[in-house]
Write a protein that holds these residues in place. Structure first.
Motif, mmCIF file in Angstrom:
data_model
loop_
_atom_site.group_PDB
_atom_site.id
_atom_site.type_symbol
_atom_site.label_atom_id
_atom_site.label_comp_id
_atom_site.label_asym_id
_atom_site.label_seq_id
_atom_site.Cartn_x
_atom_site.Cartn_y
_atom_site.Cartn_z
ATOM 1 N N ASP A 35 0.829 -1.207 0.000
ATOM 2 C CA ASP A 35 0.000 0.000 0.000
ATOM 3 C C ASP A 35 0.866 1.261 0.000
ATOM 4 O OD1 ASP A 35 -2.248 -1.614 0.083
ATOM 5 O OD2 ASP A 35 -2.682 -1.232 2.210
ATOM 6 N N TRP A 36 1.951 1.234 0.756
ATOM 7 C CA TRP A 36 2.858 2.385 0.830
ATOM 8 C C TRP A 36 3.468 2.652 -0.552
ATOM 9 C CZ3 TRP A 36 7.766 4.002 -0.036
ATOM 10 C CH2 TRP A 36 8.206 5.143 0.632
ATOM 11 N N LEU A 37 3.960 1.591 -1.195
ATOM 12 C CA LEU A 37 4.559 1.751 -2.525
ATOM 13 C C LEU A 37 3.523 2.240 -3.533
ATOM 14 C CD1 LEU A 37 6.764 -1.472 -2.581
ATOM 15 C CD2 LEU A 37 7.605 0.905 -2.471
ATOM 16 N N ALA A 38 2.296 1.716 -3.435
ATOM 17 C CA ALA A 38 1.235 2.137 -4.351
ATOM 18 C C ALA A 38 0.859 3.601 -4.116
ATOM 19 C CB ALA A 38 0.010 1.236 -4.190
ATOM 20 N N ALA A 39 0.818 4.027 -2.850
ATOM 21 C CA ALA A 39 0.489 5.430 -2.546
ATOM 22 C C ALA A 39 1.583 6.369 -3.053
ATOM 23 C CB ALA A 39 0.280 5.603 -1.047
ATOM 24 N N PRO B 178 0.912 -3.356 -14.748
ATOM 25 C CA PRO B 178 1.399 -4.725 -14.528
ATOM 26 C C PRO B 178 2.872 -4.756 -14.134
ATOM 27 C CG PRO B 178 0.465 -4.488 -16.759
ATOM 28 C CD PRO B 178 0.351 -3.175 -16.074
ATOM 29 N N ALA B 179 3.654 -3.800 -14.632
ATOM 30 C CA ALA B 179 5.068 -3.733 -14.245
ATOM 31 C C ALA B 179 5.193 -3.417 -12.759
ATOM 32 C CB ALA B 179 5.796 -2.690 -15.090
ATOM 33 N N PHE B 180 4.372 -2.476 -12.280
ATOM 34 C CA PHE B 180 4.380 -2.136 -10.859
ATOM 35 C C PHE B 180 3.986 -3.352 -10.020
ATOM 36 C CE2 PHE B 180 2.029 -0.755 -7.076
ATOM 37 C CZ PHE B 180 3.020 -0.046 -6.418
ATOM 38 N N ASP B 181 2.921 -4.046 -10.425
ATOM 39 C CA ASP B 181 2.480 -5.235 -9.688
ATOM 40 C C ASP B 181 3.576 -6.288 -9.635
ATOM 41 O OD1 ASP B 181 -0.004 -4.066 -9.248
ATOM 42 O OD2 ASP B 181 -0.954 -5.070 -10.956
#
Length: 196
Positions: free
Chosen positions: A85-89, A181-184
C-alpha cells in the motif's frame, strides 16, 4: 476588511502560481510580491533570498506526500499489505503530480535539481518510513531479512528497486498502461524477496 496577513504559506502558494505562469527561469521575487500585492522586501522578510524561497517551495511540494505515506507506515494490519500500500500510494502521488499539473511538475524538476539537500532530506524521510515498515514486519515475523542485514539497508534497496515508479526521470512512462502490470510485478518480487 483588513488585508490578509502575509505568511510563509501565502508566499509559497503565490510562488507556485508565479512559477506555473512564468517558469523557473523567468519567475522573480518581484513577481511573487506583485501577485501578493506587497513589496518584494516583505517577501524577503520571510525568505532571505530567491534561492531560499525556491528551496522552500520545493520542500513544500515534496513534503505533500509525506503525511499520507506516514499514515500508511504507522497503520495497523499485515506488514506485506502495508508495504505494498505504501509503494502504491507513493506511485499514485508521483503520477498525480506529473499528470495533474505538468507545467508545475516540470518546474519542480528544475527546482529539485537546484535543491539537492531538500531532495536528500525527502528521500531520507521516505526511506525511513520504509525502514519502519520493514522493521515492524521482521519483528512480527511477517517479513524476513538475511542475517546481519539492517532494515534501513533493505529499505534503501526497496527504494532503489522501485525507482521506476517514483523517480521523476521515469515520469514519461507513468501514463502508459503497461506501467500497472510492471508495478504489480515489481511489488510481488520485492514482497517475495522479503518473505511476505
Amino acid at each position: 476588511m483588513p488585508p490578509e496577513p502575509l505568511t510563509p504559506d501565502r508566499i509559497l502558494e503565490a510562488t507556485e502560481d508565479v512559477l506555473r505562469r512564468f517558469g523557473p527561469a523567468k519567475a522573480t521575487v518581484v513577481d511573487v510580491a506583485r501577485a501578493l500585492g506587497v513589496s518584494h522586501g516583505s517577501v524577503y522578510r520571510h525568505f532571505p533570498s530567491k534561492a531560499a524561497l525556491r528551496e522552500a517551495v520545493t520542500e513544500r511540494w515534496l513534503d505533500q506526500s509525506h503525511a499520507a505515506l506516514s499514515q500508511i507506515a504507522r497503520a495497523a494490519g499485515p506488514t506485506p499489505q502495508r508495504l505494498r500500500d505504501w509503494l502504491a500510494a507513493l506511485f499514485a502521488a508521483k503520477r498525480a503530480k506529473a499528470g495533474g499539473d505538468p507545467e508545475l511538475f516540470a518546474t519542480y524538476m528544475v527546482l529539485a535539481g537546484e535543491s539537492s539537500e531538500v531532495v536528500d532530506r525527502h528521500i531520507d524521510t521516505v526511506v525511513g518510513q520504509l525502514a519502519q515498515i520493514i522493521e515492524e514486519g521482521v519483528g512480527k515475523g511477517e517479513l524476513s531479512l538475511p542475517a546481519d542485514t539492517e532494515p534501513a539497508v533493505t529499505a534503501r534497496a526497496v527504494w532503489d528497486a522501485t525507482c521506476r515508479f517514483h523517480d521523476p526521470a521515469y515520469a514519461t512512462d507513468w501514463g502508459d498502461e503497461s506501467i500497472h502490470p510492471a508495478f504489480d510485478a515489481v511489488c510481488a518480487l520485492v514482497l517475495r524477496g522479503l518473505g511476505g
